[in-house]
Design a protein around this motif. Sequence first.
Motif, PDB file in Angstrom:
ATOM      1  N   MET A   1      68.260 -67.781  18.655  1.00  0.00           N
ATOM      2  CA  MET A   1      67.442 -66.868  19.448  1.00  0.00           C
ATOM      3  C   MET A   1      67.321 -65.509  18.773  1.00  0.00           C
ATOM      4  SD  MET A   1      68.147 -67.362  23.474  1.00  0.00           S
ATOM      5  CE  MET A   1      69.879 -67.726  23.286  1.00  0.00           C
ATOM      6  N   ALA A   2      68.407 -65.051  18.151  1.00  0.00           N
ATOM      7  CA  ALA A   2      68.387 -63.719  17.554  1.00  0.00           C
ATOM      8  C   ALA A   2      67.557 -63.699  16.280  1.00  0.00           C
ATOM      9  CB  ALA A   2      69.799 -63.245  17.271  1.00  0.00           C
ATOM     10  N   GLY A   3      67.115 -64.856  15.828  1.00  0.00           N
ATOM     11  CA  GLY A   3      66.370 -64.907  14.593  1.00  0.00           C
ATOM     12  C   GLY A   3      64.905 -64.563  14.733  1.00  0.00           C
ATOM     13  N   GLN A   4      64.378 -64.666  15.945  1.00  0.00           N
ATOM     14  CA  GLN A   4      62.943 -64.467  16.080  1.00  0.00           C
ATOM     15  C   GLN A   4      62.566 -62.993  16.202  1.00  0.00           C
ATOM     16  OE1 GLN A   4      62.860 -66.764  19.574  1.00  0.00           O
ATOM     17  NE2 GLN A   4      62.477 -65.056  20.933  1.00  0.00           N
TER      18      GLN A   4
END
Lengths: 139, 131
Positions: free
Chosen positions: B1-4
């Motif tokens: 999730m933190a990658g987007q």
Amino acid sequence: MLYSDPFETLMQLQQALDSFRSSSWLSTSTSGAGGFPPLNVFSKGDDIVIVAEAPGLKKDQLDIQVKGRTIQIAGVKSLSYGDNVSLHRRERTTGRFSRSLSLPVEIDADKIKAEYRDGMLAVFLPRAEHDKPRSIKIA
Amino acid sequence: MAGQELEVQQKKEVSSQQEKTIPARFYVPATDIFETGDALKIVMEMAGVPKDAVDVKIENEVLSVEGRIETTNYNGFEPLYTEYPIGHYARSFSLPWQVDQQNITAELEDGVLTLTLNKKPESKLRRIAIQ
């Protein structure tokens, strides 16, 4: 203190912001306009203040860099709900972000201050002494 | 999730159903609601709201939350460029019957309000051992 007093201030602030929604200042010099975090830029005296709403970040997840007249604000926002939970409603968003902004005035890079409080980021950019407007006396 | 890539959510103004008596505009805080074994948690984003400016009340099974931003910080500021509106926050939810209305706690950190609504003892998760 009157109950309505602080709201009068807010009302004025909201009206002032409304009238600036279509301002062209900076319009060609922000990258990722419409990206996170949303920025409001104010002047205070000769100086410039950038204010961003970024609730739920940690200070060490925020990276602010300055080069010349360009400011970059980057970071990551993450959330954790814990284990064994059932999610009923999810509106908060997460992810990486990076914004940069080029100011139309020169700033004194050594005197820049940044503050993160109550989920608001404020970056204070003092205008370079030699760039400040001077009043010219008519002889 | 933190990658987007993180995108901005446009602020929604509070609808006229919950109109306020004061003339300033209120916005709806982005909210997550989730349930653990013994509590319901409501997490609201209220950037710019200090600890002493949050009101949480329960009336007729409705939980109402109001957060007021600190406007004195803006003294002497003239807008040059804006991307988001500024205002107080307000939102309300009908409470499910399982919640113990006497047992609610609130915490505010970095502009994020977390309400913990403990469940009534009879509605808490119980594990049944198999004999």
